[in-house]
Scaffold this active site. Sequence first.
Site: not given
Ligand SMILES: [Zn+2]
Length: 736
Positions: A205, A248-249, A258
């Site tokens: 993703l 998230h990125e 993470h």
């Molecule tokens: Zn990640």
Amino acid sequence: MKTARGIHLLWICLTLFSCVEGLGQQASLPTGERCGLGIVMEKYFRQHPEYKSEFEKRQQAFQARYETMLRQKAAAPALLQRANAIMTIPVVVHIVLPDPSIVTDDQVQSEIDVLNADYAGLNADSTNIPPAFKGVFGKSQIRFCLAEHDPTGESSNGIVRVSSGTVSVAGQNDPVKSSSSGGSDAWNISKYLNIWVCDMQGGLLGYCFLPQTPGLPDAEVGVVNNYTAFGTIGTAQAPYDKGRTTTHEIGHYFNLIHIWGASGCDASCSDSDGVADTPNQNACTFGAPAFPLTDVCNTVAPGIMFMNYMDYSDDGVMCLFTQGQVDRMETALTTLPDRTPLLSSDGCTPAIVYNIDASAKSVSEPGKNVIICGNTIVPKVVIKNSGSTVLSSVKLNVSVDGQAPISTDLNINLAPFAEMTVSSNPVTSSGGSHTMKVYTSLPNGIADQNAANDTTNSVFSISDIKLTPITEDFETISFPANFWSNGNNSSNAAFNWKRVSNARHSGTASAKIDNYNLNVPGGYADLRTPQLQVPLGIDSMKMTFWLAAALYDNNTSDTLEVLISNDCGQTYSSAYKKWGQALNTHGNGLFVTSDYIPISSEWRQDTVDLTPFALGRSGNFIVTFRDINNYGNNIYIDDVNVRTRTLPARVKSSGYLISPNPFTSQFIIQNFPSSGNLKSIAIYNSVGQIVWYRTYSLGTADNYIPVYLGNVAAGIYNVHMIYKDKVVNDRIVKMN
Ligand SMILES: [Zn+2]
């Protein structure tokens, strides 16, 4: 589908955090792997082991600085209040897709809206944060805006669309990040956060390199995001349709890792994300679990923080960064040399419009896939009036290979912000590849007020003329060499024939088309000879080449075609076309489901009779090997030999020629104009015994027939040839 090509992850040890040796075995990614961070960092340091210790040093220094900042903040929070707290990051979104318009401006804006809500802690679903975690809910000062001008100062909406089949391959040299491979070039990373929205190989993703990665080229810095997991509308697909992949990125972009730690999904409780207020977590979380969720590190409620943006839960589940994560991101943005310049970027201020500002946008001719025959080209260039005053004249300058420019004075009438295509005066050059720099100057007779957008560059190559015969063994390191050229009908620049040294018929190398990895169904990649000069009056033209090819299965055979053009590639005739078992050299009926590399016994010589295309014509011929891709397996060619033959006058007058005469072991029978009427050949010795005999169906005999008689005695032999319309008897002498 080629499931055997699934991506594998080598667990990365970012060492600053505890890292258990022995986890470094290959393991398949869980279905739906969200993020390629581990993949790209591990791959990068495998390719660049020399940078690993420097990276660790930088990360350790960062961690120390972050923890110092936390202590200072705890001691005196007021001291750390920023005067101008909000930090807005200019963003450029590069949409690289076959039809990039499917990701609309509104969809891009929906992602920017998500980012601004998530980073401010103003996301509506923050009400879902369990009470036990509410106390650590972090609200950052980071905001995002779409760029309002590009690096040359041109007005922009911060969205670049490139129509291309290029797919992201996570890691360094990702083709989606370069226009030369059908992607889109990064904008100045000191001023913009680059986000590429595209199709990602391996079902990822998104991914992003961490800051401070030593040696990482600027062109690689930024976030890559699958187009199905971007924004909240349009191409976004559940369960990744709440824009959280980008949230998230960008966390990684600001040096978060993470939540379960630096290693892969099945980390350990001793493995930390370097942030104190996130619970230790043993592994990544998928789907939409119910709260509380416990694991071996947190055996009682509230358990793990699976709703954190830095986990892998579904978009609708994620809803917070912690204060510790926010502090860590803000420390990165305000202290790391590859992030701090963003704080002073003017990327989100409107473009400055000058009175007099001409710009060169792109070269429209010669295009990348044309063959240029002859030494003169007439470049066509798209220019723009980027200023607010009507452009009535401009000088267009074209410099080839750094030579003095050819200038063209153009009298035009171009309204502000309008574009037009203009022709340069002719430019002459020679055979081979060339670079071309095109720039505008003296708009309306005065100095341009904005020089940043005056120049554009292009490449072209001129096909050289070679006399036949030619041979090509692909041994020259540069490729294509000897005035051969590549071409393709795909915007995927990786879809080209390449020289490889892991397979060859002879020597050390051959030419390969990588149908195994390149998925461009129906796309073609051409490997072309130079222009072959064929003299008038030839009697035959033939090409031989060695070939190795394997089939992936029965349904995905690629096609190899040989085409010939005598009008510089305007039109082509097909001289050879094979696919399926006819092409296969690996073994009849056998398949190869891995990346095919032929062994020496798997090469076959094929012959293409080019005579029908050259007979009675003179001029220059281009012979093209065309791969038509069906995502099957690789094709290799080697030792190409194109030759023409002009028969002796005697064969033309008598209709046949037997030579040499006398012979020792073999002689050749040639017929003119063809052997179409030949029915049989019989060779008799002096006492009338047949020593060699062949019959032919009408139209099948080659007009170049070798006769091997190495095992008969010396002496006189009679050659008896029966044609449809005549019988020929001749004599030939064998010597010892
Ligand atoms: Zn990640």
